[in-house]
Design an enzyme around this catalytic site. Structure first.
Site, PDB file in Angstrom:
ATOM      1  N   ASP A  17       0.843  -1.207   0.000  1.00  0.00           N
ATOM      2  CA  ASP A  17       0.000   0.000   0.000  1.00  0.00           C
ATOM      3  C   ASP A  17       0.874   1.252   0.000  1.00  0.00           C
ATOM      4  O   ASP A  17       0.705   2.144  -0.824  1.00  0.00           O
ATOM      5  CB  ASP A  17      -0.902   0.012   1.245  1.00  0.00           C
ATOM      6  CG  ASP A  17      -1.626  -1.300   1.432  1.00  0.00           C
ATOM      7  OD1 ASP A  17      -2.489  -1.611   0.606  1.00  0.00           O
ATOM      8  OD2 ASP A  17      -1.313  -2.032   2.404  1.00  0.00           O
ATOM      9  N   TYR A 193       6.102 -14.503   0.550  1.00  0.00           N
ATOM     10  CA  TYR A 193       5.426 -14.810   1.815  1.00  0.00           C
ATOM     11  C   TYR A 193       5.903 -16.195   2.252  1.00  0.00           C
ATOM     12  O   TYR A 193       6.657 -16.849   1.528  1.00  0.00           O
ATOM     13  CB  TYR A 193       3.903 -14.796   1.611  1.00  0.00           C
ATOM     14  CG  TYR A 193       3.407 -13.529   0.940  1.00  0.00           C
ATOM     15  CD1 TYR A 193       3.465 -12.306   1.610  1.00  0.00           C
ATOM     16  CD2 TYR A 193       2.904 -13.545  -0.362  1.00  0.00           C
ATOM     17  CE1 TYR A 193       3.023 -11.140   1.002  1.00  0.00           C
ATOM     18  CE2 TYR A 193       2.459 -12.382  -0.978  1.00  0.00           C
ATOM     19  CZ  TYR A 193       2.527 -11.186  -0.293  1.00  0.00           C
ATOM     20  OH  TYR A 193       2.105 -10.028  -0.902  1.00  0.00           O
ATOM     21  N   GLN A 255      13.631   1.663  -0.963  1.00  0.00           N
ATOM     22  CA  GLN A 255      12.878   1.264  -2.158  1.00  0.00           C
ATOM     23  C   GLN A 255      13.678   1.400  -3.458  1.00  0.00           C
ATOM     24  O   GLN A 255      13.625   0.526  -4.323  1.00  0.00           O
ATOM     25  CB  GLN A 255      11.581   2.076  -2.253  1.00  0.00           C
ATOM     26  CG  GLN A 255      10.513   1.377  -3.044  1.00  0.00           C
ATOM     27  CD  GLN A 255       9.270   2.221  -3.200  1.00  0.00           C
ATOM     28  OE1 GLN A 255       9.335   3.439  -3.316  1.00  0.00           O
ATOM     29  NE2 GLN A 255       8.109   1.585  -3.234  1.00  0.00           N
ATOM     30  N   ARG A 271       6.663 -10.591  -4.966  1.00  0.00           N
ATOM     31  CA  ARG A 271       5.352 -10.901  -4.399  1.00  0.00           C
ATOM     32  C   ARG A 271       4.429  -9.682  -4.534  1.00  0.00           C
ATOM     33  O   ARG A 271       4.851  -8.613  -4.995  1.00  0.00           O
ATOM     34  CB  ARG A 271       5.517 -11.287  -2.928  1.00  0.00           C
ATOM     35  CG  ARG A 271       5.837 -10.112  -2.025  1.00  0.00           C
ATOM     36  CD  ARG A 271       6.056 -10.527  -0.582  1.00  0.00           C
ATOM     37  NE  ARG A 271       5.816  -9.412   0.313  1.00  0.00           N
ATOM     38  CZ  ARG A 271       6.151  -9.388   1.594  1.00  0.00           C
ATOM     39  NH1 ARG A 271       6.769 -10.414   2.136  1.00  0.00           N
ATOM     40  NH2 ARG A 271       5.874  -8.329   2.342  1.00  0.00           N
ATOM     41  N   GLY A 272       3.191  -9.838  -4.075  1.00  0.00           N
ATOM     42  CA  GLY A 272       2.279  -8.700  -3.941  1.00  0.00           C
ATOM     43  C   GLY A 272       2.042  -7.957  -5.229  1.00  0.00           C
ATOM     44  O   GLY A 272       1.688  -8.542  -6.260  1.00  0.00           O
ATOM     45  N   GLU A 273       2.315  -6.673  -5.187  1.00  0.00           N
ATOM     46  CA  GLU A 273       1.990  -5.828  -6.340  1.00  0.00           C
ATOM     47  C   GLU A 273       3.183  -4.999  -6.824  1.00  0.00           C
ATOM     48  O   GLU A 273       3.570  -5.062  -7.984  1.00  0.00           O
ATOM     49  CB  GLU A 273       0.831  -4.901  -5.938  1.00  0.00           C
ATOM     50  CG  GLU A 273       0.392  -3.988  -7.062  1.00  0.00           C
ATOM     51  CD  GLU A 273      -0.989  -3.409  -6.885  1.00  0.00           C
ATOM     52  OE1 GLU A 273      -1.864  -4.065  -6.279  1.00  0.00           O
ATOM     53  OE2 GLU A 273      -1.206  -2.291  -7.381  1.00  0.00           O
ATOM     54  N   ASP A 274       3.777  -4.249  -5.914  1.00  0.00           N
ATOM     55  CA  ASP A 274       4.805  -3.317  -6.377  1.00  0.00           C
ATOM     56  C   ASP A 274       6.098  -4.020  -6.778  1.00  0.00           C
ATOM     57  O   ASP A 274       6.671  -3.722  -7.830  1.00  0.00           O
ATOM     58  CB  ASP A 274       5.075  -2.259  -5.290  1.00  0.00           C
ATOM     59  CG  ASP A 274       5.911  -1.117  -5.833  1.00  0.00           C
ATOM     60  OD1 ASP A 274       5.532  -0.549  -6.873  1.00  0.00           O
ATOM     61  OD2 ASP A 274       6.961  -0.811  -5.249  1.00  0.00           O
ATOM     62  N   SER A 275       6.562  -4.962  -5.967  1.00  0.00           N
ATOM     63  CA  SER A 275       7.801  -5.667  -6.330  1.00  0.00           C
ATOM     64  C   SER A 275       7.579  -6.487  -7.602  1.00  0.00           C
ATOM     65  O   SER A 275       8.495  -6.664  -8.412  1.00  0.00           O
ATOM     66  CB  SER A 275       8.285  -6.559  -5.186  1.00  0.00           C
ATOM     67  OG  SER A 275       7.324  -7.524  -4.836  1.00  0.00           O
TER      68      SER A 275
HETATM   69  O1  TRH Z   1       4.628  -6.134   0.809  1.00  0.00           O
HETATM   70  P1  TRH Z   1       3.741  -6.754  -0.177  1.00  0.00           P
HETATM   71  O2  TRH Z   1       3.378  -8.143   0.057  1.00  0.00           O
HETATM   72  O3  TRH Z   1       2.440  -5.883  -0.294  1.00  0.00           O
HETATM   73  C1  TRH Z   1       1.153  -6.417  -0.436  1.00  0.00           C
HETATM   74  C2  TRH Z   1       0.645  -6.365  -1.797  1.00  0.00           C
HETATM   75  O4  TRH Z   1       0.750  -5.091  -2.339  1.00  0.00           O
HETATM   76  C3  TRH Z   1      -0.794  -6.803  -1.824  1.00  0.00           C
HETATM   77  O5  TRH Z   1      -1.296  -6.745  -3.117  1.00  0.00           O
HETATM   78  C4  TRH Z   1      -1.571  -5.928  -0.928  1.00  0.00           C
HETATM   79  O6  TRH Z   1      -2.875  -6.301  -0.908  1.00  0.00           O
HETATM   80  C5  TRH Z   1      -0.970  -6.044   0.436  1.00  0.00           C
HETATM   81  O7  TRH Z   1       0.384  -5.631   0.396  1.00  0.00           O
HETATM   82  C6  TRH Z   1      -1.698  -5.185   1.425  1.00  0.00           C
HETATM   83  O8  TRH Z   1       4.435  -6.707  -1.625  1.00  0.00           O
HETATM   84  P2  TRH Z   1       4.707  -5.508  -2.631  1.00  0.00           P
HETATM   85  O9  TRH Z   1       3.446  -4.977  -3.209  1.00  0.00           O
HETATM   86  O10 TRH Z   1       5.700  -5.996  -3.559  1.00  0.00           O
HETATM   87  O11 TRH Z   1       5.349  -4.352  -1.747  1.00  0.00           O
HETATM   88  C7  TRH Z   1       6.629  -4.431  -1.234  1.00  0.00           C
HETATM   89  C8  TRH Z   1       7.303  -3.068  -1.255  1.00  0.00           C
HETATM   90  O12 TRH Z   1       8.485  -3.114  -0.489  1.00  0.00           O
HETATM   91  C9  TRH Z   1       7.697  -2.618  -2.651  1.00  0.00           C
HETATM   92  O13 TRH Z   1       7.449  -1.232  -2.791  1.00  0.00           O
HETATM   93  C10 TRH Z   1       9.179  -2.876  -2.693  1.00  0.00           C
HETATM   94  C11 TRH Z   1       9.565  -2.618  -1.277  1.00  0.00           C
HETATM   95  N1  TRH Z   1      10.812  -3.242  -0.815  1.00  0.00           N
HETATM   96  C12 TRH Z   1      11.843  -2.422  -0.382  1.00  0.00           C
HETATM   97  O14 TRH Z   1      11.721  -1.186  -0.424  1.00  0.00           O
HETATM   98  N2  TRH Z   1      12.980  -3.004   0.078  1.00  0.00           N
HETATM   99  C13 TRH Z   1      13.157  -4.348   0.149  1.00  0.00           C
HETATM  100  O15 TRH Z   1      14.219  -4.819   0.602  1.00  0.00           O
HETATM  101  C14 TRH Z   1      12.091  -5.176  -0.328  1.00  0.00           C
HETATM  102  C15 TRH Z   1      12.256  -6.664  -0.299  1.00  0.00           C
HETATM  103  C16 TRH Z   1      10.944  -4.592  -0.785  1.00  0.00           C
END
Ligand code: TRH
Length: 377
Positions: A17, A193, A255, A271-275
């Site tokens: 988010d 996860y 990030q 995983r998720g959305e942004d990564s």
């Molecule tokens: O953390 P997430 O699992 O977030 C999830 C998903 O967005 C999901 O769809 C949503 O419903 C839920 O949250 C609430 O995975 P995501 O989306 O990849 O977000 C991780 C963020 O962390 C991304 O912006 C990249 C960042 N990141 C770093 O900044 N440094 C790191 O070392 C890593 C591993 C990730």
């Protein structure tokens, strides 16, 4: 006069988010000269992605964005020209009143979750609910024409290309994280996860003739990694060798550094959305651990993406990557799927580049939002 935007983010769990909204806020400021307030209810999650965040402050400036702690007790605040509720978060009722009381009605949008499902094209941009006379609209990110597109900063692919062509820059970056890459090792990043399939995947890599170096940023999958290593306490930076596989835990990086990590690796588990999106911009083959939803609705999203992503691949490569992703998301045995994926690695690597370029030929999400506003007024 610059256009004022308010972006509202509730951190439900994890980092997606805040990851998405922080990226969007910065881009609106940097590339579209917008004035942006980002309202976040959990500054601690934000701090992990952006260590400059001072969690004690109600208001602070970060990279041109006014970051506001979204307080439990809302204080009267003037509404902006454009209001984004990220991922269907509920705006404070007093703020909704402020929207309705404005002389010029603001544009109110819900920034939805990313999905490759076909119905997204039909729903993107449609009116949603109304509050008094203020209409809300659906804004769907997506991979297909007719959606809001994906977040992609200007010049991102060029920066990525230069970095990937610069072995010295990659070496310095990795050394900064305590990683010494062996020349012939296949470098993999792992952000996931909890996953019961991990042991079989690691077993397969350990038994290979090719060397693998897996980098695991601190996070939810570490329990499985630790179990596989036989309860060896995991310390950031320490190397754990089993056969052809070296496992190394990394600190959770900021990030922008995470992008560079993805760019360095030959294969990225995300995983998720942004990564997930960032791994696509890395132009390298990837493995997606989708965010689990009730009644397994996430599995439809997984299939929808696979349908799009695997178009144009040979049947063997299609089968390999789809099998790998399905097994990973079901926590099943990865052995055969990983072997098959390795066999198709050349084609999958070329395909990852082509997919990245195809996606980059569309307008990015921030530009699409700005255009939506322009058309709306
Ligand atoms: O953390 P997430 O699992 O977030 C999830 C998903 O967005 C999901 O769809 C949503 O419903 C839920 O949250 C609430 O995975 P995501 O989306 O990849 O977000 C991780 C963020 O962390 C991304 O912006 C990249 C960042 N990141 C770093 O900044 N440094 C790191 O070392 C890593 C591993 C990730």
């Amino acid at each position: 006069m610059t256009v004022r935007w308010d972006i509202f983010c509730t951190v439900v769990d994890n980092f997606g988010d805040i990851g998405v909204t922080w990226r969007l806020a910065r881009q609106l400021v940097a590339e579209h000269q917008c004035t942006v307030r980002l309202w976040v209810d959990d500054l601690r999650a934000f701090e992990r992605l952006c260590p400059e965040i001072d969690v004690s402050l109600g208001e602070q400036w970060q990279q041109g964005v006014q970051v506001r702690h979204w307080p439990k007790e809302w204080l009267p605040t003037e509404a902006a020209d454009v209001v984004i509720a990220a991922f269907a978060c509920q705006l404070p009722s007093a703020y909704m009143d402020a929207m309705a009381e404005r002389q010029t009605t603001p544009l109110w949008m819900n920034l939805d979750y990313l999905s490759a499902e076909d119905w997204v094209v039909g729903c993107h941009g449609l009116p949603s609910v109304k509050y008094k006379h203020v209409q809300k609209y659906f804004f769907f990110p997506g991979f297909q024409a007719g959606t809001g597109g994906l977040l992609r900063e200007a010049g991102l692919l060029e920066r990525r290309r230069q970095f990937q062509q610069n072995a010295q820059a990659q070496r310095i970056f990795l050394q900064g994280l305590g990683v010494d890459r062996e020349a012939d090792a296949c470098l993999i990043s792992l952000f996931a996860y909890e996953n019961a399939g991990l042991a079989s995947w690691f077993d397969a890599m350990a038994a290979d003739t090719q060397a693998f170096h897996v980098l695991v940023p601190e996070g939810r999958v570490l329990g499985d990694v630790e179990r596989w290593l036989g309860g060896d306490g995991l310390k950031v930076g320490a190397l754990h060798r089993r056969g052809a596989l070296t496992v190394q835990v990394l600190p959770f990086v900021r990030q922008d550094q995470y992008d560079q990590l993805l760019w360095c690796c030959d294969f990225n588990a995300v995983r998720g959305e942004d990564s997930f999106v960032r791994a696509q911009w890395a132009g390298r083959p990837l493995l997606w651990h989708i965010y689990q939803q009730e009644e397994d609705v996430h599995l439809e999203k997984l299939e929808a993406f696979l349908r799009l992503y695997t178009q144009g691949l040979s049947p063997a490569a299609q089968k390999a990557i789809s099998g790998l992703w399905r097994a990973w998301n079901a926590g099943q045995d990865m052995t055969e799927h990983w072997k098959a994926t390795r066999q198709e690695q050349q084609e999958l690597a070329e395909h990852a580049q082509a997919w990245c370029l195809e996606q980059a030929s569309r307008a990015d999400l921030a530009a699409a939002l700005v255009k939506f506003y322009g058309n709306w007024i």
